[in-house]
Design a protein around this motif. Sequence first.
Motif, PDB file in Angstrom:
ATOM      1  N   ASP A  15      54.080  15.175  33.374  1.00 20.77           N
ATOM      2  CA  ASP A  15      54.525  13.807  33.097  1.00 20.77           C
ATOM      3  C   ASP A  15      55.282  13.736  31.777  1.00 20.77           C
ATOM      4  O   ASP A  15      56.316  13.075  31.670  1.00 20.77           O
ATOM      5  N   LEU A  16      54.757  14.424  30.767  1.00 19.53           N
ATOM      6  CA  LEU A  16      55.416  14.436  29.462  1.00 19.53           C
ATOM      7  C   LEU A  16      56.782  15.115  29.547  1.00 19.53           C
ATOM      8  O   LEU A  16      57.781  14.574  29.056  1.00 19.53           O
ATOM      9  N   ILE A  17      56.829  16.278  30.194  1.00 22.02           N
ATOM     10  CA  ILE A  17      58.095  17.007  30.318  1.00 22.02           C
ATOM     11  C   ILE A  17      59.103  16.177  31.115  1.00 22.02           C
ATOM     12  O   ILE A  17      60.278  16.092  30.745  1.00 22.02           O
ATOM     13  N   ASP A  18      58.659  15.544  32.197  1.00 24.96           N
ATOM     14  CA  ASP A  18      59.553  14.689  32.992  1.00 24.96           C
ATOM     15  C   ASP A  18      60.125  13.564  32.134  1.00 24.96           C
ATOM     16  O   ASP A  18      61.300  13.209  32.252  1.00 24.96           O
ATOM     17  N   ARG A  49      64.085  12.879  31.279  1.00 27.71           N
ATOM     18  CA  ARG A  49      64.757  11.577  31.455  1.00 27.71           C
ATOM     19  C   ARG A  49      65.451  11.146  30.160  1.00 27.71           C
ATOM     20  O   ARG A  49      66.556  10.624  30.183  1.00 27.71           O
ATOM     21  N   GLN A  50      64.791  11.361  29.030  1.00 27.80           N
ATOM     22  CA  GLN A  50      65.346  10.923  27.746  1.00 27.80           C
ATOM     23  C   GLN A  50      66.485  11.803  27.249  1.00 27.80           C
ATOM     24  O   GLN A  50      67.467  11.305  26.714  1.00 27.80           O
ATOM     25  N   TYR A  51      66.328  13.128  27.381  1.00 28.51           N
ATOM     26  CA  TYR A  51      67.260  14.057  26.742  1.00 28.51           C
ATOM     27  C   TYR A  51      68.149  14.808  27.717  1.00 28.51           C
ATOM     28  O   TYR A  51      69.025  15.561  27.298  1.00 28.51           O
ATOM     29  N   GLY A  52      67.906  14.632  29.004  1.00 27.41           N
ATOM     30  CA  GLY A  52      68.806  15.149  30.020  1.00 27.41           C
ATOM     31  C   GLY A  52      68.829  16.656  30.197  1.00 27.41           C
ATOM     32  O   GLY A  52      67.876  17.376  29.903  1.00 27.41           O
ATOM     33  N   PHE A  60      67.744  19.490  27.508  1.00 25.81           N
ATOM     34  CA  PHE A  60      66.303  19.721  27.401  1.00 25.81           C
ATOM     35  C   PHE A  60      65.806  20.480  28.620  1.00 25.81           C
ATOM     36  O   PHE A  60      65.055  21.448  28.495  1.00 25.81           O
ATOM     37  N   LYS A  61      66.235  20.066  29.786  1.00 22.60           N
ATOM     38  CA  LYS A  61      65.805  20.704  31.038  1.00 22.60           C
ATOM     39  C   LYS A  61      66.141  22.192  31.044  1.00 22.60           C
ATOM     40  O   LYS A  61      65.296  23.033  31.362  1.00 22.60           O
TER      41      LYS A  61
END
Length: 93
Positions: free
Chosen positions: A33-36, A40-43, A46-47
């Motif tokens: 959940d945190l990584i997701d 979402r925030q950093y696109g 980050f992924k």
Amino acid sequence: MKVWVNFRGVPILYRTLKRKEFEVEFCGSTLRDLIDDFVRQYGEPFKKAVLDDNGDVDIEIGVLRNDSYLMEDRMETVLKEGDLLAFRGACQR
């Protein structure tokens, strides 16, 4: 929920997030959940820096929760309010 995250051990994350350690509030209860939320925030930057092709934290990145390495099923680890998560590169284990 609020947790502390520390990215001092993974320079690309520091460059992506522009900070090394901070408190973050997110909806959910697991590392996934945190990584997701971060994705979402950093696109995409980050992924690409954190996740492998299966959508899990890359094996080259160690994740500690309150000074203990997460081993199996890392993404499903349940987090608690105030936990400290530290991300470390492979050479820093």
